[in-house]
Scaffold this motif. Structure first.
Motif, PDB file in Angstrom:
ATOM      1  N   ILE A 218       6.690   9.234   6.065  1.00 51.23           N
ATOM      2  CA  ILE A 218       6.735   9.250   4.591  1.00 51.23           C
ATOM      3  C   ILE A 218       5.760  10.290   4.047  1.00 51.23           C
ATOM      4  O   ILE A 218       6.075  11.051   3.123  1.00 51.23           O
ATOM      5  N   ALA A 219       4.563  10.354   4.639  1.00 45.29           N
ATOM      6  CA  ALA A 219       3.563  11.339   4.198  1.00 45.29           C
ATOM      7  C   ALA A 219       4.051  12.764   4.454  1.00 45.29           C
ATOM      8  O   ALA A 219       3.905  13.653   3.594  1.00 45.29           O
ATOM      9  N   VAL A 220       4.641  12.984   5.636  1.00 39.42           N
ATOM     10  CA  VAL A 220       5.177  14.313   5.951  1.00 39.42           C
ATOM     11  C   VAL A 220       6.293  14.681   4.977  1.00 39.42           C
ATOM     12  O   VAL A 220       6.430  15.847   4.574  1.00 39.42           O
ATOM     13  N   THR A 221       7.088  13.685   4.569  1.00 38.11           N
ATOM     14  CA  THR A 221       8.194  13.938   3.629  1.00 38.11           C
ATOM     15  C   THR A 221       7.680  14.491   2.303  1.00 38.11           C
ATOM     16  O   THR A 221       8.302  15.385   1.705  1.00 38.11           O
ATOM     17  N   PHE A 222       6.549  13.985   1.835  1.00 42.67           N
ATOM     18  CA  PHE A 222       5.974  14.495   0.581  1.00 42.67           C
ATOM     19  C   PHE A 222       5.548  15.960   0.738  1.00 42.67           C
ATOM     20  O   PHE A 222       5.795  16.779  -0.157  1.00 42.67           O
ATOM     21  N   ILE A 223       4.895  16.271   1.852  1.00 40.48           N
ATOM     22  CA  ILE A 223       4.505  17.671   2.094  1.00 40.48           C
ATOM     23  C   ILE A 223       5.752  18.561   2.190  1.00 40.48           C
ATOM     24  O   ILE A 223       5.786  19.675   1.654  1.00 40.48           O
ATOM     25  N   PHE A 224       6.781  18.059   2.877  1.00 38.85           N
ATOM     26  CA  PHE A 224       8.039  18.804   3.012  1.00 38.85           C
ATOM     27  C   PHE A 224       8.645  19.082   1.631  1.00 38.85           C
ATOM     28  O   PHE A 224       9.127  20.194   1.371  1.00 38.85           O
TER      29      PHE A 224
ATOM     30  N   ARG B   5      -3.673   9.959   3.190  1.00 40.06           N
ATOM     31  CA  ARG B   5      -4.480   9.397   4.274  1.00 40.06           C
ATOM     32  C   ARG B   5      -4.514   7.873   4.202  1.00 40.06           C
ATOM     33  O   ARG B   5      -4.376   7.185   5.226  1.00 40.06           O
ATOM     34  N   ALA B   6      -4.699   7.342   2.994  1.00 41.78           N
ATOM     35  CA  ALA B   6      -4.723   5.884   2.832  1.00 41.78           C
ATOM     36  C   ALA B   6      -3.372   5.275   3.205  1.00 41.78           C
ATOM     37  O   ALA B   6      -3.303   4.188   3.792  1.00 41.78           O
ATOM     38  N   MET B   7      -2.294   5.990   2.880  1.00 44.83           N
ATOM     39  CA  MET B   7      -0.954   5.511   3.206  1.00 44.83           C
ATOM     40  C   MET B   7      -0.779   5.374   4.720  1.00 44.83           C
ATOM     41  O   MET B   7      -0.219   4.384   5.210  1.00 44.83           O
ATOM     42  N   VAL B   8      -1.269   6.355   5.477  1.00 45.01           N
ATOM     43  CA  VAL B   8      -1.075   6.372   6.930  1.00 45.01           C
ATOM     44  C   VAL B   8      -2.070   5.465   7.647  1.00 45.01           C
ATOM     45  O   VAL B   8      -1.707   4.735   8.585  1.00 45.01           O
ATOM     46  N   MET B   9      -3.337   5.459   7.227  1.00 40.79           N
ATOM     47  CA  MET B   9      -4.406   4.836   8.006  1.00 40.79           C
ATOM     48  C   MET B   9      -4.811   3.441   7.538  1.00 40.79           C
ATOM     49  O   MET B   9      -5.372   2.677   8.334  1.00 40.79           O
ATOM     50  N   LYS B  10      -4.550   3.123   6.279  1.00 41.63           N
ATOM     51  CA  LYS B  10      -5.031   1.827   5.759  1.00 41.63           C
ATOM     52  C   LYS B  10      -4.343   0.679   6.492  1.00 41.63           C
ATOM     53  O   LYS B  10      -3.162   0.719   6.752  1.00 41.63           O
TER      54      LYS B  10
ATOM     55  N   ASN C 254       0.823  -1.214   0.000  1.00 39.67           N
ATOM     56  CA  ASN C 254       0.000   0.000   0.000  1.00 39.67           C
ATOM     57  C   ASN C 254       0.856   1.263   0.000  1.00 39.67           C
ATOM     58  O   ASN C 254       0.586   2.213  -0.736  1.00 39.67           O
ATOM     59  N   THR C 255       1.892   1.267   0.853  1.00 40.47           N
ATOM     60  CA  THR C 255       2.765   2.440   0.924  1.00 40.47           C
ATOM     61  C   THR C 255       3.462   2.691  -0.406  1.00 40.47           C
ATOM     62  O   THR C 255       3.572   3.837  -0.860  1.00 40.47           O
ATOM     63  N   MET C 256       3.922   1.612  -1.058  1.00 42.89           N
ATOM     64  CA  MET C 256       4.602   1.762  -2.341  1.00 42.89           C
ATOM     65  C   MET C 256       3.651   2.308  -3.406  1.00 42.89           C
ATOM     66  O   MET C 256       3.981   3.255  -4.135  1.00 42.89           O
ATOM     67  N   VAL C 257       2.451   1.734  -3.483  1.00 43.76           N
ATOM     68  CA  VAL C 257       1.492   2.166  -4.511  1.00 43.76           C
ATOM     69  C   VAL C 257       1.097   3.623  -4.309  1.00 43.76           C
ATOM     70  O   VAL C 257       1.121   4.425  -5.260  1.00 43.76           O
ATOM     71  N   TYR C 258       0.742   3.986  -3.079  1.00 49.12           N
ATOM     72  CA  TYR C 258       0.307   5.364  -2.828  1.00 49.12           C
ATOM     73  C   TYR C 258       1.469   6.352  -2.935  1.00 49.12           C
ATOM     74  O   TYR C 258       1.256   7.512  -3.306  1.00 49.12           O
ATOM     75  N   SER C 259       2.686   5.903  -2.648  1.00 54.07           N
ATOM     76  CA  SER C 259       3.857   6.773  -2.838  1.00 54.07           C
ATOM     77  C   SER C 259       4.081   7.052  -4.318  1.00 54.07           C
ATOM     78  O   SER C 259       4.398   8.189  -4.702  1.00 54.07           O
ATOM     79  N   ILE C 260       3.904   6.034  -5.135  1.00 54.59           N
ATOM     80  CA  ILE C 260       4.067   6.223  -6.582  1.00 54.59           C
ATOM     81  C   ILE C 260       2.998   7.167  -7.125  1.00 54.59           C
ATOM     82  O   ILE C 260       3.283   8.070  -7.924  1.00 54.59           O
ATOM     83  N   LEU C 261       1.750   6.973  -6.687  1.00 54.66           N
ATOM     84  CA  LEU C 261       0.670   7.861  -7.133  1.00 54.66           C
ATOM     85  C   LEU C 261       0.916   9.299  -6.682  1.00 54.66           C
ATOM     86  O   LEU C 261       0.700  10.247  -7.445  1.00 54.66           O
TER      87      LEU C 261
ATOM     88  N   LEU D 120       2.601   0.612  16.551  1.00 56.97           N
ATOM     89  CA  LEU D 120       2.613   2.082  16.523  1.00 56.97           C
ATOM     90  C   LEU D 120       3.765   2.596  15.666  1.00 56.97           C
ATOM     91  O   LEU D 120       3.643   3.634  15.001  1.00 56.97           O
ATOM     92  N   PHE D 121       4.877   1.864  15.688  1.00 57.24           N
ATOM     93  CA  PHE D 121       6.027   2.262  14.873  1.00 57.24           C
ATOM     94  C   PHE D 121       5.693   2.189  13.386  1.00 57.24           C
ATOM     95  O   PHE D 121       6.140   3.036  12.601  1.00 57.24           O
ATOM     96  N   THR D 122       4.896   1.190  12.943  1.00 54.66           N
ATOM     97  CA  THR D 122       4.506   1.105  11.524  1.00 54.66           C
ATOM     98  C   THR D 122       3.680   2.326  11.115  1.00 54.66           C
ATOM     99  O   THR D 122       3.834   2.833  10.006  1.00 54.66           O
ATOM    100  N   ILE D 123       2.816   2.787  12.035  1.00 57.73           N
ATOM    101  CA  ILE D 123       2.029   3.994  11.736  1.00 57.73           C
ATOM    102  C   ILE D 123       2.944   5.203  11.650  1.00 57.73           C
ATOM    103  O   ILE D 123       2.806   6.049  10.751  1.00 57.73           O
ATOM    104  N   LEU D 124       3.905   5.288  12.587  1.00 58.67           N
ATOM    105  CA  LEU D 124       4.824   6.419  12.604  1.00 58.67           C
ATOM    106  C   LEU D 124       5.656   6.482  11.328  1.00 58.67           C
ATOM    107  O   LEU D 124       5.838   7.568  10.753  1.00 58.67           O
ATOM    108  N   VAL D 125       6.153   5.345  10.868  1.00 54.14           N
ATOM    109  CA  VAL D 125       6.972   5.316   9.638  1.00 54.14           C
ATOM    110  C   VAL D 125       6.172   5.816   8.447  1.00 54.14           C
ATOM    111  O   VAL D 125       6.648   6.640   7.645  1.00 54.14           O
ATOM    112  N   ARG D 126       4.928   5.360   8.333  1.00 53.09           N
ATOM    113  CA  ARG D 126       4.098   5.793   7.200  1.00 53.09           C
ATOM    114  C   ARG D 126       3.745   7.269   7.310  1.00 53.09           C
ATOM    115  O   ARG D 126       3.649   7.974   6.296  1.00 53.09           O
ATOM    116  N   ALA D 127       3.554   7.738   8.536  1.00 53.28           N
ATOM    117  CA  ALA D 127       3.267   9.163   8.725  1.00 53.28           C
ATOM    118  C   ALA D 127       4.475  10.012   8.336  1.00 53.28           C
ATOM    119  O   ALA D 127       4.328  11.090   7.735  1.00 53.28           O
TER     120      ALA D 127
END
Length: 752
Positions: free
Chosen positions: A515-521, A479-484, A426-433, A506-513
């Motif tokens: 990655i999401a913050v990195t895109f905004i950054f 959102r799907a990347m972090v919460m799915k 999921n993280t890979m697919v949504y990161s590519i999109l 909790l660490f898996t959620i943190l890692v995905r979050a």
């Protein structure tokens, strides 16, 4: 009078020669691909005794189009869901065969001291068995319904897919300075990125588009739309550094997931056959007899390499995939040839200018020889196994079979492994999109906004508007990347199972979050000059708002459901129309017992008979589990079910039983009428004379239908329409009647 263009003249020569030669090959029961190659050789400049093609460059252009449509059709017959359902066994076998045969090809090339690029491309060519030739051989030998044939076809499908990837890799190697590890890894990442992007976007958008215009599409429009999408993706593929054939294959695989896939496949088939024929003819045109004589020794060596290599490494590969020694040998021996993909790889090497001119005709000669040997190699597998069985210790064979066949068909994955795999995908697919969306916004929208708001004072507004729009568009993906998967059964089970699991979860959620913050950054860093601390803060706040937003949640769920609906649309249609295979298919305990599909020919002698009358179980030992008729499935039919032409029977049995059953279906047919032209029905007038034998007789007594096989249409009485002739009315002198029948029957009747 205007002179005919040379291209039309060449096309006429190509198609006429191809038509004549393929008719001969059809009569000899040889693959048509070989007929096209021979036709190409006959019209090539290397053949001085026949009419030759003049503009070879134009022919090669058409051949490139042929490759594109061939791979588009291959994509239409392919589904990524098929690969996922195959399990690990065919994947292990296909990868092992490709690696082994590629290495063999490279070694043989080095032994003959050929260039490095020649050796690399030769390895790719030797790794590709021919799907078309093997399928035809199985069909001719009556083996297509046997279990080992299904295994071979699964591996061949995977080989075709891996061949596409190999072509991209070879292109990358050929265009660079060398095949170093960094370049290869970069090529793999690039392939994966665009493959996932195109498939996800394509499966989301194209089925939706076809569904919205379904009422407006007829066969003609669907053909044009399909070919247009194929060419568009081919162009886009070349723009990002891949081949047009790769793009065509991707578009075919996207359309394969739509409900229109079967219609498109039938509509495109004539186009594929035309351009495919031109491609294979162009292959034959490159065969130079002088090169074949000069390279006779390498040709023989390569033939032996393919035969022995596939027999040994093919057998080992299928055993690694979980097959018994006998089944693995039958599979390995069946794949001992090369075909159409080898030609495509050779064409790629020539177009890139990285292989020598001699390699193409050498590979064609090897393909021709191995193709002729294919049926004999398939037949040789069982005798070879019998010889091996006599010479190997029985205990060793039992140990080998126990080791290979002990692979479980379905293994229970640990919850952690399953959850982490799903999260990673999921993280890979949504990161590519997300990455693709940002690239599109920065490439097209940002320049447009800068033109719309020119000047330094408005520059910040343009950047800000672009940034906000980009974040809004990618918000469902983030959102799907972090919460799915945070509320999945696996996550809940692990969370409740032990307190030790909670910190890693909790660490898996943190890692995905993160990655999401990195895109905004990245967006802020590209469009502003804020400090890193401010941009990180903006990223964290944006991700928190995205996660908490009900609107974004609704959009994310809606997009995902629509994607899943598009992905499952073809399966849903199959279920509705009764075309989906039964769930118990993979649960038959006996390894030799399996399900096979058989089509009842339109001229079958079985039509109109009930299953009780045919007594198939007693004759052949098989069980009819289902009958697929039109769009309906008749499950567990009883003895009173009648067989109709065009029925598809799903039959359960062993290889031997199914083989006998298939032979009976093909043999028990109504023979073709050899005198069809003479049986045309004619309408003729007949005047009853005084000496006619019909005078005073009724229609039944006259024997016109029973004796002369003719029919009285009506009686002419001077009215506008013919009068009906009652069966009880007697013929009278002077009656004018109209009769219909075959010419020979009419002649006999008139002479009566």
């Amino acid at each position: 009078m205007a002179e005919l263009p040379a291209l039309i003249n060449d096309l006429a020569i190509i198609l006429i020669s191809a038509g004549i030669v393929t008719l001969i090959f059809k009569r000899l029961k040889q693959p048509l691909v070989l007929g096209y190659i021979v036709a190409g050789f006959l019209v090539s400049p290397h053949m001085p005794y026949t009419v030759s093609v003049t503009e070879t460059e134009s022919v090669h252009l058409w051949a490139d189009i042929g490759v594109m449509f061939l791979l588009f059709s291959l994509g239409l017959d392919f589904s990524f869901k098929k690969i996922l359902k195959m399990g690990a066994s065919p994947i292990i076998s296909a990868i092992t065969i490709i690696f082994s045969m590629s290495m063999l090809g490279v070694v043989v090339g080095h032994l003959f001291e050929w260039d490095k690029e020649d050796c690399i491309f030769l390895g790719g060519m030797l790794a590709m068995s021919s799907t078309t030739i093997i399928y035809k051989a199985f069909d001719d030998l009556g083996l297509r319904q046997q279990q080992f044939a299904g295994l071979v076809m699964s591996v061949l499908i995977l080989e075709d897919i891996l061949a596409i990837v190999m072509m991209v890799m070879l292109s990358a190697v050929a265009s660079g300075n060398g095949a170093d590890g960094g370049q290869m890894l970069g090529s793999v990442v690039k392939i994966a990125f665009f493959l996932v992007l195109w498939l996800v976007v394509g499966i989301f958008a194209i089925p939706q588009f076809l569904r919205s215009v379904r009422k407006l599409i007829n066969a003609e429009v669907l053909l044009i739309v399909s070919l247009g999408l194929c060419c568009a993706m081919a162009v886009f593929s070349t723009k990002v550094g891949f081949s047009s054939a790769f793009g065509a294959f991707i578009m075919g695989s996207i359309l394969a997931e739509t409900v229109e896939a079967e219609r498109i496949e039938k509509l495109v088939e004539p186009v594929k056959n035309l351009f495919g024929a031109i491609f294979f003819v162009s292959v034959g045109m490159l065969v130079d007899p002088k090169i074949l004589v000069d390279y006779a020794l390498p040709i023989i060596a390569l033939v032996l390499t393919i035969l022995l290599g596939q027999c040994v490494f093919g057998t080992i590969s299928f055993m690694l995939g979980g097959e018994s020694l006998k089944s693995a040998m039958r599979c390995g021996f069946s794949m001992a040839q090369i075909g159409e993909f080898s030609f495509i790889i050779a064409s790629l090497g020539l177009s890139l200018g990285v292989i020598s001119n001699f390699l193409y005709p050498v590979v064609v000669a090897v393909s021709v020889i191995t193709t002729f040997l294919t049926p004999y190699m398939i037949r040789l597998a069982t005798p070879a196994y019998n010889v091996l069985e006599r010479h190997l210790p029985r205990k060793l064979i039992m140990v080998l079979n126990r080791l290979t066949m002990s692979h479980p068909n379905s293994s229970e994955q640990s919850l952690w492994k399953k959850l982490l795999t799903q999260m990673a995908i999921n993280t890979m697919v949504y990161s590519i999109l997300t990455s693709a969306t940002i690239a599109v916004m920065f490439t097209f929208v940002l320049p447009f906004m800068l033109k719309l708001l020119p000047g330094w004072s408005l520059h910040w507004y343009a950047n800000a508007i672009t940034g906000v729009l980009t974040v809004l568009i990618i918000s469902p993906f983030l959102r799907a990347m972090v919460m799915k998967k945070n509320h999945s059964e696996e996550f809940k089970t692990l969370w409740n199972e032990s307190n030790v699991n909670r910190l890693p979860l909790l660490f898996t959620i943190l890692v995905r979050a993160i990655i999401a913050v990195t895109f905004i950054f990245y967006i802020c860093n590209s469009l502003s000059h804020f400090t890193n601390a401010i941009m990180i803060t903006i990223g964290i706040v944006a991700v928190v708002l995205i996660v908490l937003s009900r609107t974004v949640k609704s959009r994310s769920i809606r997009l995902e459901r629509l994607f899943i609906l598009n992905l499952r649309s073809r399966d849903i249609q199959a279920q509705i129309h009764g075309k989906k295979r039964p769930l118990y298919e993979g649960k038959l305990l006996d390894r030799d017992v399996h399900i096979a599909d058989f089509d009842i020919p339109m001229n079958s002698q079985w039509m109109g008979s009930t299953l009780k009358q045919l007594n198939l179980g007693h004759k052949y030992g098989v069980h009819i589990s289902s009958i697929l008729r039109a769009n309906n499935r008749l499950n567990i039919p009883d003895g009173d079910y009648i067989i109709f032409p065009g029925d598809k029977l799903q039959v359960i049995g062993s290889d031997e039983q199914l083989s006998k059953f298939g032979k009976a279906i093909n043999d028990e047919v109504i023979g073709e009428d050899l005198y069809l032209e003479k049986r045309e029905m004619k309408l003729q007038q007949l005047i009853i004379g005084s000496n006619s034998p019909f005078v005073g007789k009724t229609l039944i007594e006259s024997g016109i239908r029973d004796i002369y096989s003719c029919m009285v249409v009506g009686l002419e009485e001077g009215k506008e329409n013919l009068s009906p002739f009652p069966p009880t009315r007697r013929f009278q002198e002077g009656d004018i009647i109209w009769i219909v029948g075959e010419q020979e029957s009419l002649d006999t009747l008139l002479q009566a």
